[in-house]
Write a protein that holds these residues in place. Sequence first.
Motif, PDB file in Angstrom:
ATOM      1  N   GLY A 179       0.863  -1.199  -0.024  1.00  0.00           N
ATOM      2  CA  GLY A 179       0.121   0.070   0.019  1.00  0.00           C
ATOM      3  C   GLY A 179       0.833   1.303  -0.104  1.00  0.00           C
ATOM      4  N   LEU A 180       0.242   2.426  -0.351  1.00  0.00           N
ATOM      5  CA  LEU A 180       0.839   3.531  -0.378  1.00  0.00           C
ATOM      6  C   LEU A 180       1.851   4.114   0.913  1.00  0.00           C
ATOM      7  N   LEU A 181       0.979   3.852   2.167  1.00  0.00           N
ATOM      8  CA  LEU A 181       1.868   4.348   3.298  1.00  0.00           C
ATOM      9  C   LEU A 181       3.123   3.426   3.579  1.00  0.00           C
ATOM     10  N   SER A 182       3.112   2.149   3.035  1.00  0.00           N
ATOM     11  CA  SER A 182       4.591   1.316   2.996  1.00  0.00           C
ATOM     12  C   SER A 182       5.625   1.985   2.238  1.00  0.00           C
ATOM     13  N   LEU A 183       5.297   2.969   1.500  1.00  0.00           N
ATOM     14  CA  LEU A 183       6.353   3.759   0.868  1.00  0.00           C
ATOM     15  C   LEU A 183       7.128   4.599   1.786  1.00  0.00           C
ATOM     16  N   LEU A 184       6.376   5.114   2.875  1.00  0.00           N
ATOM     17  CA  LEU A 184       7.179   6.135   3.760  1.00  0.00           C
ATOM     18  C   LEU A 184       8.582   5.682   4.198  1.00  0.00           C
ATOM     19  N   PRO A 185       8.650   4.387   4.786  1.00  0.00           N
ATOM     20  CA  PRO A 185      10.060   4.009   5.047  1.00  0.00           C
ATOM     21  C   PRO A 185      11.044   3.886   4.113  1.00  0.00           C
ATOM     22  N   ILE A 186      10.539   3.668   2.784  1.00  0.00           N
ATOM     23  CA  ILE A 186      11.493   3.201   1.950  1.00  0.00           C
ATOM     24  C   ILE A 186      11.807   4.716   1.468  1.00  0.00           C
TER      25      ILE A 186
ATOM     26  N   THR B  15      14.240   6.061   3.971  1.00  0.00           N
ATOM     27  CA  THR B  15      15.725   5.481   3.825  1.00  0.00           C
ATOM     28  C   THR B  15      16.246   5.822   2.651  1.00  0.00           C
ATOM     29  N   ILE B  16      15.822   6.279   1.761  1.00  0.00           N
ATOM     30  CA  ILE B  16      16.706   6.769   0.557  1.00  0.00           C
ATOM     31  C   ILE B  16      17.071   8.085   1.082  1.00  0.00           C
ATOM     32  N   VAL B  17      16.430   8.827   1.477  1.00  0.00           N
ATOM     33  CA  VAL B  17      16.623  10.305   1.676  1.00  0.00           C
ATOM     34  C   VAL B  17      17.688  10.191   2.886  1.00  0.00           C
TER      35      VAL B  17
ATOM     36  N   THR C 178      20.005   7.957   3.476  1.00  0.00           N
ATOM     37  CA  THR C 178      21.216   7.385   2.876  1.00  0.00           C
ATOM     38  C   THR C 178      21.947   8.519   2.100  1.00  0.00           C
ATOM     39  N   TYR C 179      21.125   9.215   1.470  1.00  0.00           N
ATOM     40  CA  TYR C 179      21.779  10.354   0.664  1.00  0.00           C
ATOM     41  C   TYR C 179      22.185  11.206   1.707  1.00  0.00           C
ATOM     42  N   ALA C 180      21.488  11.345   2.748  1.00  0.00           N
ATOM     43  CA  ALA C 180      22.044  12.456   3.913  1.00  0.00           C
ATOM     44  C   ALA C 180      23.430  12.034   4.620  1.00  0.00           C
ATOM     45  N   VAL C 181      23.474  10.672   4.670  1.00  0.00           N
ATOM     46  CA  VAL C 181      24.766  10.299   5.221  1.00  0.00           C
ATOM     47  C   VAL C 181      25.786  10.318   4.399  1.00  0.00           C
ATOM     48  N   TRP C 182      25.534  10.529   2.944  1.00  0.00           N
ATOM     49  CA  TRP C 182      26.992  10.893   1.893  1.00  0.00           C
ATOM     50  C   TRP C 182      27.026  12.119   1.962  1.00  0.00           C
ATOM     51  N   GLN C 183      26.471  13.134   2.682  1.00  0.00           N
ATOM     52  CA  GLN C 183      26.881  14.464   2.709  1.00  0.00           C
ATOM     53  C   GLN C 183      28.280  14.956   3.485  1.00  0.00           C
ATOM     54  N   LYS C 184      28.955  16.002   3.184  1.00  0.00           N
ATOM     55  CA  LYS C 184      30.135  15.993   3.719  1.00  0.00           C
ATOM     56  C   LYS C 184      29.886  17.115   4.679  1.00  0.00           C
ATOM     57  N   ASP C 185      28.794  18.113   4.781  1.00  0.00           N
ATOM     58  CA  ASP C 185      28.524  19.138   5.467  1.00  0.00           C
ATOM     59  C   ASP C 185      27.486  18.478   6.741  1.00  0.00           C
ATOM     60  N   THR C 186      28.035  18.734   7.868  1.00  0.00           N
ATOM     61  CA  THR C 186      27.032  18.090   8.966  1.00  0.00           C
ATOM     62  C   THR C 186      25.783  18.864   9.058  1.00  0.00           C
ATOM     63  N   TYR C 187      25.733  20.258   8.756  1.00  0.00           N
ATOM     64  CA  TYR C 187      24.741  20.892   8.972  1.00  0.00           C
ATOM     65  C   TYR C 187      23.668  20.501   7.941  1.00  0.00           C
TER      66      TYR C 187
ATOM     67  N   GLY D 239      18.319  14.818   8.420  1.00  0.00           N
ATOM     68  CA  GLY D 239      17.889  13.987   9.463  1.00  0.00           C
ATOM     69  C   GLY D 239      16.816  14.417  10.297  1.00  0.00           C
ATOM     70  N   ALA D 240      16.691  15.643  10.358  1.00  0.00           N
ATOM     71  CA  ALA D 240      15.311  15.974  10.886  1.00  0.00           C
ATOM     72  C   ALA D 240      14.103  15.656  10.208  1.00  0.00           C
ATOM     73  N   LEU D 241      14.324  15.937   8.890  1.00  0.00           N
ATOM     74  CA  LEU D 241      13.069  15.601   7.998  1.00  0.00           C
ATOM     75  C   LEU D 241      12.823  14.150   8.064  1.00  0.00           C
ATOM     76  N   VAL D 242      13.748  13.237   8.042  1.00  0.00           N
ATOM     77  CA  VAL D 242      13.626  11.994   7.913  1.00  0.00           C
ATOM     78  C   VAL D 242      12.950  11.416   9.359  1.00  0.00           C
ATOM     79  N   SER D 243      13.301  11.965  10.244  1.00  0.00           N
ATOM     80  CA  SER D 243      12.664  11.570  11.643  1.00  0.00           C
ATOM     81  C   SER D 243      11.310  11.780  11.669  1.00  0.00           C
ATOM     82  N   VAL D 244      10.798  12.977  11.199  1.00  0.00           N
ATOM     83  CA  VAL D 244       9.436  13.255  10.933  1.00  0.00           C
ATOM     84  C   VAL D 244       8.819  12.424  10.020  1.00  0.00           C
ATOM     85  N   ILE D 245       9.363  11.833   9.093  1.00  0.00           N
ATOM     86  CA  ILE D 245       8.772  10.946   8.134  1.00  0.00           C
ATOM     87  C   ILE D 245       8.415   9.764   8.738  1.00  0.00           C
TER      88      ILE D 245
END
Length: 102
Positions: free
Chosen positions: A36-43, A46-48, A50-59, A65-71
């Motif tokens: 279902g549609l709501l099962s896409l939220l964790p996906i 997780t993608i967002v 994973t992209y965040a972890v690749w960032q060099k800028d901690t800010y 990370g805050a956005l992902v936690s809200v999701i």
Amino acid sequence: MFVKFIKEDKTNKTDIIILIIFGVIILTSGIITYDGLLSLLPIFATIVYTYAVWQKDTYVYKQIGALVSVIWIAYNIYVESILGVVFETIMVISAIIGLIKD
């Protein structure tokens, strides 16, 4: 002679290829476990993240990370996971504190 072990802040092709591979793995897992549609939220989260972890800028990492936690909070409310909501709320608060201190 001093040997520099720290990578430069430049993103190289290998980093991008690895990021894409992880994205494909996450999407494939999401397609297999689609419920279902709501099962896409964790996906999406997780993608967002994973992209965040690749960032060099901690800010930037903390902002994403805050956005992902809200999701994750939204998803945990949907699946009625009280501890998930509590822990992700703590993560949002931690990210906000980190952003303020930065």
